[in-house]
Design an enzyme around this catalytic site. Structure first.
Site, short mmCIF file in Angstrom:
data_model
loop_
_atom_site.label_atom_id
_atom_site.label_comp_id
_atom_site.label_asym_id
_atom_site.label_seq_id
_atom_site.Cartn_x
_atom_site.Cartn_y
_atom_site.Cartn_z
N ASN A 22 11.20 -3.29 14.36
CA ASN A 22 10.53 -4.42 15.04
C ASN A 22 11.55 -5.48 15.45
OD1 ASN A 22 7.44 -4.29 15.20
ND2 ASN A 22 7.88 -3.46 13.17
N MET A 95 9.83 -8.09 2.86
CA MET A 95 9.10 -7.66 1.67
C MET A 95 8.97 -8.72 0.58
SD MET A 95 8.12 -4.79 2.65
CE MET A 95 7.45 -4.00 1.20
N LYS A 96 9.41 -9.93 0.85
CA LYS A 96 9.24 -11.00 -0.15
C LYS A 96 8.06 -11.86 0.25
CE LYS A 96 12.77 -10.12 -2.77
NZ LYS A 96 12.63 -9.82 -4.19
N ILE A 97 7.42 -12.44 -0.75
CA ILE A 97 6.28 -13.31 -0.45
C ILE A 97 6.78 -14.76 -0.43
CG2 ILE A 97 4.04 -14.12 -1.28
CD1 ILE A 97 3.52 -11.27 -2.24
N LEU A 98 6.56 -15.41 0.69
CA LEU A 98 7.02 -16.80 0.83
C LEU A 98 6.07 -17.74 0.07
CD1 LEU A 98 7.82 -16.57 4.64
CD2 LEU A 98 9.52 -16.77 2.81
N ASN A 112 3.46 -12.67 11.38
CA ASN A 112 3.76 -11.43 10.66
C ASN A 112 3.12 -10.26 11.38
OD1 ASN A 112 4.68 -9.74 8.52
ND2 ASN A 112 2.63 -9.80 7.60
N HIS A 114 1.50 -6.53 10.51
CA HIS A 114 1.01 -5.79 9.35
C HIS A 114 0.44 -4.44 9.83
CE1 HIS A 114 -0.52 -5.32 5.30
NE2 HIS A 114 -1.64 -4.86 5.82
#
Ligand code: GRF
Length: 193
Positions: A22, A95-98, A112, A114
């Site tokens: 992407n 892959m990290k959650i903000l 984002n 998904h």
């Protein structure tokens, strides 16, 4: 939200963790005259992310933040974004959650992509879940990021049909083709007057 005058492109930071297909696609899109964006920075939490190759190839500034100390790294990232006049963040396989704090600081300016038709199948293993539930369709979604995971306002979605004998791999491939179409389209949509 943000105005695009057609003269100065909006500075974007793309966050990745892996392959970066992407990212590559957004870089190519950013070079088009009709594109309202310019990718100024690429951030990866993973120093081995393949996607970094694309940033380097196109000489886009790239930085690693490993998120071992999330609060510290997010602070540094916010400063970096501010000092570089970045107005939009595009998550692309990040892959990290903000944190809520980070998201609220950049409110309405984080997108984002998904790999499911949200609100169905938030989180991980979306293809597996869609196949297990014998869905007739799956797809992908571009949405604003809100503090609740994969729950922000939807900008654009694309459906794909699930065929007989579909596998996780074949479905993932089909969906990625659509991801590469809808991410640029969603960006055009949010900036069109
Ligand atoms: C994509 O399937 C995207 O929907 C999900 O992570 C994947 C990233 O792929 N959020 P790539 O790194 O852009 O190739």
């Amino acid at each position: 939200m943000i105005k695009f005058s057609g003269l100065n492109k909006i500075k974007v930071c793309v966050f990745i963790s892996g392959t970066g297909s992407n990212l590559k696609n957004l870089i190519k899109f950013s070079f088009l005259k009709k594109s309202p964006i310019k990718i100024s920075i690429v951030i990866s939490n993973n120093p081995k992310a393949k996607g970094l190759i694309h940033a380097r190839k196109y000489q886009i500034r790239n930085k690693i933040f490993r998120f071992r100390n999330k609060t510290d790294d997010e602070k540094k990232i916010l400063n970096l974004l501010k000092s570089n006049d970045v107005k939009l963040v595009c998550l692309a396989g990040f892959m990290k959650i903000l944190s809520r704090k980070f998201i609220n600081t950049f409110d309405g300016k984080i997108l984002n992509i998904h790999p499911s038709l949200l609100p169905k199948y938030k989180g991980l293993n979306t293809h597996q879940k869609a196949l297990k539930n014998k869905e007739k369709y799956s797809g992908c979604t571009v949405h604003y990021v809100s503090p609740k995971l994969d729950s922000g306002r939807i900008i654009l979605q694309k459906k794909v049909r699930i065929v007989k004998n579909e596998t996780i791999k074949s479905l993932a491939k089909k969906i990625q083709i659509q991801e590469h179409k809808i991410y640029p389209k969603a960006i055009l949509k949010i900036f069109s007057p």
